[in-house]
Design a protein around this motif. Structure first.
Motif, PDB file in Angstrom:
ATOM      1  N   GLY A  29      24.950 -14.190 -35.124  1.00  0.00           N
ATOM      2  CA  GLY A  29      24.087 -15.836 -35.320  1.00  0.00           C
ATOM      3  C   GLY A  29      23.802 -15.689 -37.203  1.00  0.00           C
ATOM      4  N   LYS A  30      22.511 -15.952 -37.318  1.00  0.00           N
ATOM      5  CA  LYS A  30      22.482 -16.101 -38.985  1.00  0.00           C
ATOM      6  C   LYS A  30      22.825 -14.708 -39.539  1.00  0.00           C
ATOM      7  CE  LYS A  30      18.678 -18.437 -40.143  1.00  0.00           C
ATOM      8  NZ  LYS A  30      17.398 -18.573 -40.131  1.00  0.00           N
ATOM      9  N   VAL A  54      28.679 -13.902 -29.574  1.00  0.00           N
ATOM     10  CA  VAL A  54      27.695 -14.201 -29.402  1.00  0.00           C
ATOM     11  C   VAL A  54      27.620 -15.286 -28.442  1.00  0.00           C
ATOM     12  CG1 VAL A  54      28.167 -15.721 -31.803  1.00  0.00           C
ATOM     13  CG2 VAL A  54      29.709 -16.863 -29.700  1.00  0.00           C
TER      14      VAL A  54
END
Length: 287
Positions: A29-30, A54
């Motif tokens: 993710g981030k 993910v």
């Protein structure tokens, strides 16, 4: 005239710095995505060495195309042949994730978790074996190679495994090794800290506008001033107070500005911000 030798040189690719390590990034993710892209940009790992996951297949397909690496939804498959397992899911998801990949974990693998507030012992216990677990707390400027990361080791980490983790995070900025009891403080200071600095830059820029500067000029000056001041501290090794005094001439402009900062409580407010963020990290760790 272009020769065959010249053509061969043009097609040569630089080998990855760590060609013998297979990496699984669980939760790209981030922060996971920031680190993965930094590894590729710095040529630490070749694309074929990285397998990421993910939650959703559509997102996996898009990221795989964007990054040029294998991105899927199968955590077990990603970990099966990995030497290094990076855990970037949300803190509450970590125990379930470790339980899921437990059948393919072995004591020879290294787990590096950057899930906030999750202790190394929690991951060790979930794995059910003497496996190396390193806890990391990087920050978002890692995306530009200007990050700050705190690392701590679990009970079963060997020196060479710690060196590997340090090298990984040094590719995206500066790294410090601390005892695990200090990791919540790292979260409160350097992980949350960019947000505090953005507010300071915004305020300085607004002040520039107030005294007549165009907004884009004021923002550039404010951001570059913060960047330069940080660089001075890091590269000179001087205490910030000494550097402050070097700018502050007797009866000059700067001392008047500092007086306003002290009267406004900026110093105490920043200290309290770090203390509160650290306390919140402790609360998250406690569940």
């Amino acid at each position: 005239m272009i020769t065959m030798a010249d053509s061969a040189v043009d097609t040569v690719t630089v080998p990855a710095q760590m060609p013998g390590v297979s990496v699984a990034v669980l939760g790209a993710g981030k922060m996971g995505g920031i680190l993965l892209q930094a590894f590729l940009k710095q040529n630490l790992f070749a694309p074929e060495q990285i397998h990421a996951t993910v939650a959703h297949a559509e997102r996996a397909m898009a990221l795989s195309t964007q990054w040029g690496v294998d991105v899927g939804t199968d955590n077990v498959g990603a970990v099966r042949n990995a030497d290094l397992v990076l855990v970037g899911v949300k803190p509450f998801q970590v125990p379930e994730l470790i339980e899921q990949i437990r059948p393919v974990l072995t004591p020879s693998k290294t787990i590096v978790s950057f899930a906030a507030s999750v202790k190394t012992r929690t991951i060790e216990d979930a794995a059910g074996m003497e496996i190396a677990v390193i806890r990391a707390m990087p920050n978002t400027p890692s995306a530009l190679g200007a990050g700050a990361a705190g690392l701590c080791r679990g009970r079963f980490v060997k020196p060479e495994q710690m060196e590997l983790a340090e090298r990984i995070f040094e590719t995206v900025g500066r790294t410090v090794v601390v005892d695990e009891k200090h990791m919540d403080a790292v979260t409160g200071l350097s992980a949350s800290g960019p947000a505090y600095i953005y507010i300071i830059i915004e305020a300085l820029a607004e002040a520039g506008v107030k005294v007549g500067l165009p907004r884009d000029t004021a923002t550039q000056l404010a951001a570059q001033t913060v960047f330069g001041a940080g660089k001075m501290v890091l590269e000179t090794g001087y205490h910030p107070a000494l550097l402050k005094d070097a700018v502050t001439t007797p009866a000059g402009c700067t001392i008047d500005g500092i007086l306003e900062l002290e009267e406004g409580g900026l110093r105490v407010t920043l200290i309290k911000a770090v203390m509160r963020a650290t306390q919140r990290a402790k609360e998250l760790a406690a569940g």
